[in-house]
Design a protein around this motif. Sequence first.
Motif, PDB file in Angstrom:
ATOM      1  N   SER A 195       0.828  -1.196   0.000  1.00 50.12           N
ATOM      2  CA  SER A 195       0.000   0.000   0.000  1.00 50.12           C
ATOM      3  C   SER A 195       0.873   1.261   0.000  1.00 50.12           C
ATOM      4  O   SER A 195       0.572   2.233  -0.707  1.00 50.12           O
ATOM      5  CB  SER A 195      -0.924  -0.027   1.223  1.00 50.12           C
ATOM      6  OG  SER A 195      -1.646   1.168   1.297  1.00 50.12           O
ATOM      7  N   VAL A 196       1.971   1.255   0.781  1.00 52.22           N
ATOM      8  CA  VAL A 196       2.871   2.416   0.797  1.00 52.22           C
ATOM      9  C   VAL A 196       3.497   2.614  -0.597  1.00 52.22           C
ATOM     10  O   VAL A 196       3.616   3.731  -1.088  1.00 52.22           O
ATOM     11  CB  VAL A 196       3.980   2.253   1.864  1.00 52.22           C
ATOM     12  CG1 VAL A 196       4.888   3.483   1.872  1.00 52.22           C
ATOM     13  CG2 VAL A 196       3.374   2.039   3.242  1.00 52.22           C
ATOM     14  N   CYS A 197       3.876   1.499  -1.223  1.00 55.22           N
ATOM     15  CA  CYS A 197       4.489   1.572  -2.564  1.00 55.22           C
ATOM     16  C   CYS A 197       3.567   2.249  -3.561  1.00 55.22           C
ATOM     17  O   CYS A 197       4.004   3.040  -4.399  1.00 55.22           O
ATOM     18  CB  CYS A 197       4.827   0.166  -3.078  1.00 55.22           C
ATOM     19  SG  CYS A 197       6.350  -0.491  -2.366  1.00 55.22           S
ATOM     20  N   ILE A 198       2.281   1.918  -3.477  1.00 59.54           N
ATOM     21  CA  ILE A 198       1.316   2.503  -4.414  1.00 59.54           C
ATOM     22  C   ILE A 198       1.318   4.022  -4.277  1.00 59.54           C
ATOM     23  O   ILE A 198       1.302   4.753  -5.280  1.00 59.54           O
ATOM     24  CB  ILE A 198      -0.101   1.913  -4.174  1.00 59.54           C
ATOM     25  CG1 ILE A 198      -0.108   0.456  -4.657  1.00 59.54           C
ATOM     26  CG2 ILE A 198      -1.170   2.724  -4.908  1.00 59.54           C
ATOM     27  CD1 ILE A 198      -1.357  -0.329  -4.287  1.00 59.54           C
ATOM     28  N   SER A 199       1.365   4.529  -3.046  1.00 57.03           N
ATOM     29  CA  SER A 199       1.434   5.981  -2.843  1.00 57.03           C
ATOM     30  C   SER A 199       2.786   6.526  -3.306  1.00 57.03           C
ATOM     31  O   SER A 199       2.865   7.567  -3.960  1.00 57.03           O
ATOM     32  CB  SER A 199       1.231   6.319  -1.362  1.00 57.03           C
ATOM     33  OG  SER A 199      -0.006   5.825  -0.922  1.00 57.03           O
ATOM     34  N   PHE A 200       3.844   5.800  -2.971  1.00 51.09           N
ATOM     35  CA  PHE A 200       5.193   6.251  -3.308  1.00 51.09           C
ATOM     36  C   PHE A 200       5.375   6.383  -4.817  1.00 51.09           C
ATOM     37  O   PHE A 200       6.072   7.278  -5.308  1.00 51.09           O
ATOM     38  CB  PHE A 200       6.212   5.258  -2.739  1.00 51.09           C
ATOM     39  CG  PHE A 200       7.626   5.759  -2.803  1.00 51.09           C
ATOM     40  CD1 PHE A 200       8.142   6.546  -1.776  1.00 51.09           C
ATOM     41  CD2 PHE A 200       8.445   5.462  -3.883  1.00 51.09           C
ATOM     42  CE1 PHE A 200       9.437   7.025  -1.838  1.00 51.09           C
ATOM     43  CE2 PHE A 200       9.742   5.938  -3.947  1.00 51.09           C
ATOM     44  CZ  PHE A 200      10.237   6.724  -2.924  1.00 51.09           C
ATOM     45  N   ASP A 201       4.693   5.490  -5.551  1.00 53.08           N
ATOM     46  CA  ASP A 201       4.746   5.468  -7.011  1.00 53.08           C
ATOM     47  C   ASP A 201       4.332   6.822  -7.601  1.00 53.08           C
ATOM     48  O   ASP A 201       4.733   7.186  -8.702  1.00 53.08           O
ATOM     49  CB  ASP A 201       3.810   4.349  -7.507  1.00 53.08           C
ATOM     50  CG  ASP A 201       4.022   4.022  -8.981  1.00 53.08           C
ATOM     51  OD1 ASP A 201       5.114   4.305  -9.500  1.00 53.08           O
ATOM     52  OD2 ASP A 201       3.091   3.488  -9.610  1.00 53.08           O
ATOM     53  N   LYS A 202       3.523   7.579  -6.836  1.00 50.62           N
ATOM     54  CA  LYS A 202       2.999   8.861  -7.345  1.00 50.62           C
ATOM     55  C   LYS A 202       3.914  10.045  -7.032  1.00 50.62           C
ATOM     56  O   LYS A 202       3.563  11.193  -7.329  1.00 50.62           O
ATOM     57  CB  LYS A 202       1.614   9.120  -6.750  1.00 50.62           C
ATOM     58  CG  LYS A 202       0.599   8.030  -7.048  1.00 50.62           C
ATOM     59  CD  LYS A 202      -0.742   8.320  -6.394  1.00 50.62           C
ATOM     60  CE  LYS A 202      -1.663   7.097  -6.501  1.00 50.62           C
ATOM     61  NZ  LYS A 202      -2.794   7.198  -5.555  1.00 50.62           N
ATOM     62  N   LEU A 203       5.080   9.764  -6.438  1.00 55.36           N
ATOM     63  CA  LEU A 203       5.991  10.816  -5.998  1.00 55.36           C
ATOM     64  C   LEU A 203       6.244  11.864  -7.078  1.00 55.36           C
ATOM     65  O   LEU A 203       6.147  13.073  -6.824  1.00 55.36           O
ATOM     66  CB  LEU A 203       7.319  10.183  -5.543  1.00 55.36           C
ATOM     67  CG  LEU A 203       8.381  11.123  -4.967  1.00 55.36           C
ATOM     68  CD1 LEU A 203       7.846  11.860  -3.746  1.00 55.36           C
ATOM     69  CD2 LEU A 203       9.643  10.337  -4.585  1.00 55.36           C
ATOM     70  N   ASP A 204       6.521  11.399  -8.311  1.00 54.17           N
ATOM     71  CA  ASP A 204       6.800  12.333  -9.409  1.00 54.17           C
ATOM     72  C   ASP A 204       5.637  13.282  -9.664  1.00 54.17           C
ATOM     73  O   ASP A 204       5.830  14.434 -10.027  1.00 54.17           O
ATOM     74  CB  ASP A 204       7.082  11.548 -10.707  1.00 54.17           C
ATOM     75  CG  ASP A 204       8.505  11.012 -10.724  1.00 54.17           C
ATOM     76  OD1 ASP A 204       9.298  11.413  -9.846  1.00 54.17           O
ATOM     77  OD2 ASP A 204       8.815  10.185 -11.602  1.00 54.17           O
ATOM     78  N   LYS A 205       4.420  12.745  -9.498  1.00 54.62           N
ATOM     79  CA  LYS A 205       3.244  13.540  -9.835  1.00 54.62           C
ATOM     80  C   LYS A 205       2.809  14.462  -8.706  1.00 54.62           C
ATOM     81  O   LYS A 205       2.472  15.619  -8.939  1.00 54.62           O
ATOM     82  CB  LYS A 205       2.063  12.621 -10.186  1.00 54.62           C
ATOM     83  CG  LYS A 205       2.175  11.984 -11.559  1.00 54.62           C
ATOM     84  CD  LYS A 205       0.923  11.176 -11.890  1.00 54.62           C
ATOM     85  CE  LYS A 205       1.243  10.092 -12.910  1.00 54.62           C
ATOM     86  NZ  LYS A 205       0.425   8.893 -12.717  1.00 54.62           N
ATOM     87  N   ILE A 206       2.773  13.956  -7.456  1.00 54.30           N
ATOM     88  CA  ILE A 206       2.155  14.730  -6.369  1.00 54.30           C
ATOM     89  C   ILE A 206       3.174  15.265  -5.355  1.00 54.30           C
ATOM     90  O   ILE A 206       2.801  15.970  -4.415  1.00 54.30           O
ATOM     91  CB  ILE A 206       1.063  13.901  -5.636  1.00 54.30           C
ATOM     92  CG1 ILE A 206       1.648  12.616  -5.018  1.00 54.30           C
ATOM     93  CG2 ILE A 206      -0.065  13.517  -6.602  1.00 54.30           C
ATOM     94  CD1 ILE A 206       0.631  11.763  -4.258  1.00 54.30           C
ATOM     95  N   GLY A 207       4.459  14.935  -5.551  1.00 52.18           N
ATOM     96  CA  GLY A 207       5.493  15.463  -4.656  1.00 52.18           C
ATOM     97  C   GLY A 207       5.443  14.830  -3.271  1.00 52.18           C
ATOM     98  O   GLY A 207       4.490  14.123  -2.928  1.00 52.18           O
ATOM     99  N   PRO A 208       6.473  15.095  -2.435  1.00 55.22           N
ATOM    100  CA  PRO A 208       6.557  14.500  -1.093  1.00 55.22           C
ATOM    101  C   PRO A 208       5.340  14.862  -0.248  1.00 55.22           C
ATOM    102  O   PRO A 208       4.809  14.003   0.462  1.00 55.22           O
ATOM    103  CB  PRO A 208       7.820  15.133  -0.499  1.00 55.22           C
ATOM    104  CG  PRO A 208       8.625  15.588  -1.667  1.00 55.22           C
ATOM    105  CD  PRO A 208       7.657  15.921  -2.748  1.00 55.22           C
ATOM    106  N   GLU A 209       4.851  16.121  -0.349  1.00 57.98           N
ATOM    107  CA  GLU A 209       3.703  16.530   0.472  1.00 57.98           C
ATOM    108  C   GLU A 209       2.492  15.667   0.128  1.00 57.98           C
ATOM    109  O   GLU A 209       1.771  15.204   1.010  1.00 57.98           O
ATOM    110  CB  GLU A 209       3.354  18.005   0.238  1.00 57.98           C
ATOM    111  CG  GLU A 209       4.480  18.997   0.515  1.00 57.98           C
ATOM    112  CD  GLU A 209       5.572  18.962  -0.545  1.00 57.98           C
ATOM    113  OE1 GLU A 209       5.267  18.546  -1.693  1.00 57.98           O
ATOM    114  OE2 GLU A 209       6.738  19.306  -0.243  1.00 57.98           O
ATOM    115  N   GLY A 210       2.281  15.473  -1.160  1.00 59.12           N
ATOM    116  CA  GLY A 210       1.144  14.662  -1.605  1.00 59.12           C
ATOM    117  C   GLY A 210       1.242  13.248  -1.067  1.00 59.12           C
ATOM    118  O   GLY A 210       0.255  12.680  -0.576  1.00 59.12           O
ATOM    119  N   VAL A 211       2.441  12.697  -1.153  1.00 58.23           N
ATOM    120  CA  VAL A 211       2.637  11.330  -0.666  1.00 58.23           C
ATOM    121  C   VAL A 211       2.348  11.280   0.830  1.00 58.23           C
ATOM    122  O   VAL A 211       1.643  10.383   1.327  1.00 58.23           O
ATOM    123  CB  VAL A 211       4.080  10.838  -0.950  1.00 58.23           C
ATOM    124  CG1 VAL A 211       4.337   9.501  -0.283  1.00 58.23           C
ATOM    125  CG2 VAL A 211       4.326  10.750  -2.460  1.00 58.23           C
TER     126      VAL A 211
END
Lengths: 411, 411
Positions: A195-211
Amino acid sequence: MKISSVKGTNDYLPSEVELRDYLQSTILKVYEKNGFRRIMTPAIEDIENLDKSDGGDNLNLIFKILKRGEKLEKALESGNEKELSDLGLRYDLTLPLTRYYAGNKDKLPSPMKCIQIDKVYRAERPQKGRLREFVQCDIDILGSDSANCEVELICVTAQALQAISLKDFKIKINDRRLLKGMLLKCGFEADQLDSVCISFDKLDKIGPEGVSEELTEKEFSKEAIESLMKVLEQRPFTLDKMSELCEDTAPVENLKYIINTVKAVTGDSFEVEFDLSLVRGQGYYTGTVFEVESTKFRGAISGGGRYDNLIGKFIGQSVPAVGFSIGFERIFSILSESGFEIPEKAKKVAVLYNKEDYASGAAKANELRAEYDVCSFEMPKKTSKFLNKLQECGYYGFWIVGQSEEVNVLS
Amino acid sequence: MKISSVKGTNDYLPSEVELRDYLQSTILKVYEKNGFRRIMTPAIEDIENLDKSDGGDNLNLIFKILKRGEKLEKALESGNEKELSDLGLRYDLTLPLTRYYAGNKDKLPSPMKCIQIDKVYRAERPQKGRLREFVQCDIDILGSDSANCEVELICVTAQALQAISLKDFKIKINDRRLLKGMLLKCGFEADQLDSVCISFDKLDKIGPEGVSEELTEKEFSKEAIESLMKVLEQRPFTLDKMSELCEDTAPVENLKYIINTVKAVTGDSFEVEFDLSLVRGQGYYTGTVFEVESTKFRGAISGGGRYDNLIGKFIGQSVPAVGFSIGFERIFSILSESGFEIPEKAKKVAVLYNKEDYASGAAKANELRAEYDVCSFEMPKKTSKFLNKLQECGYYGFWIVGQSEEVNVLS
């Protein structure tokens, strides 16, 4: 009668089939030249095999086939929906490959290097770009845990893409164990990692704050999230940085070996770069994962990884395996939309003959076949309308038996 | 997990796929050279389209696909078995062709000459020689009622068979209207003809007495049967004899034209003969029917005919059509059982390299690829056992990096 094909499937015009056939045969030739060999399995599989497979969300997308005859009657009486089908359409080529390997490995060298180019089916909700019938184009190496397999799959896939004139791409590579090791160190639990990986995968799009927000919403430990944010300050994550951050540095060394060896073998015809945020969807990947990203057209055009536990799970004998799949439909749509021309394509010529004299038409057509693909037609009633249609359909020229003295180029 | 493929379907080994690919691409090339163009349709079709099609017994062999989600729930509540499925797997390529033609005819020249090489599905009771997934290999000409179409389909199909080294065959041709005309003259009723034809088809096997017995069992008029027996005394039925026996001689003239024109164009590379007992199963044939019979291996290897009413029935616009289908699975099994060797097949060579030195292995493999298909392997633990396996799998030779100075031929 409904004249359109089932939603989410396509009828292909001759020019489209020509391109699809060209792409498939060109890719196949590169694979075969490199010693991979094509295998084939049926599109229908036992429903229990499909249900037990490790397909994640795809299991909800299986087209199930209704039982027949007495078996169907019994199933209907039982009132149990699950009893209604005994077969299903495959949703990928990996489950059939696993079954095939279990049944045929003694007839093949080990490691087995195989090609699969075939149709798969998913009951997706029809929408643009989502097909319910589509072609996958896979190579796999089964029976070896050597990192040389990753090197070879990357080199051969790159070669196949270059052969079909896709030259602007880079290859991204990661190892799932790295990301997971780092997340464990931050304080996440083992069963939270997917589950954490799925969020981490979005790092490029939503940045650290988003994650961070997403992980907080998922109610993970505040300390772990904060610890992760601190680690993220150290971006960009190079492989050297990962050596410092991870306890087990074996995956880092493995990735360095793969990247360096690919570069040594292929020179600088494409980039290969480490990308810690690369996760890839499938649950069955156990180590390296990789992706080809088009630098000219958006997004991934191929993907793959190592799945050392999947086959063992099914056949009760551990078999390391790694595969790389070209996104055929993505490539087909990129190339058809960008007006790609098939190189050295045979020119099409029409021979028009008098209905009463088939033999003369056939003789002239055969003569012209030394140079062209030739279709013979009886003289149409409306010649100029007919010739316009030929031109629309990609014909190069025509010959009227008894009149022409050379091929008339349509223009 | 069940490791065998679904009953009635096949997994194919690399050498089998190689032969199948070779046969399909060789046949395709002949068709394309002759100006036919390949089209493609999906394997899944709307169930209503399938149900309404003119497929005779095949309609009982449709693999039906279960509805999904809410629609399935509603269907289960309705208790109506027919409501359970919305899609099905195609049982032949003719229904999809009809649908395709209705949707795309404006984008194609008329007549449209098309190729279909693809998989079809039938829920046959599994038994030897009956597959539930198999390949059909069809050419069709849509939009012309000219007998030149029959001539062309016969010539091109013969050429395709010759290209894959099947040279011992003869072509049998008939016109359904001839047999039916003769039977009507004998006194059978129009609605009895299909049933009489089925018995008549067995003439070669069971003789006139057998046919008479079967027709008597079916309780047809004694006078008609006697009259038929009298006609049968006039065997063999040549086309000239048929001119005497039939009121409408147009079909006889048509067959004479086709046979003479085929002979004029192809010389004497194969026989074309009239055979009044040739019926062919499909209900939709309206005129000429033809079949390729292997004179070396038993039975029919291709078949086809004219079906002028079928498309009109579906799309409400009359479209004459004629097609010829190569029995791909029959041909594949004949050629694989007779030890057919693919001509000019690339030789396979294995390069064995030290695990630590992938780059040297890759370099040597690439060098050898100028001449061979080359598969690279890390040095196996048991070299001689490994080499035996390579030989079994059809490898021509091997090269050990750092040791070999030429390709070592396996023998």
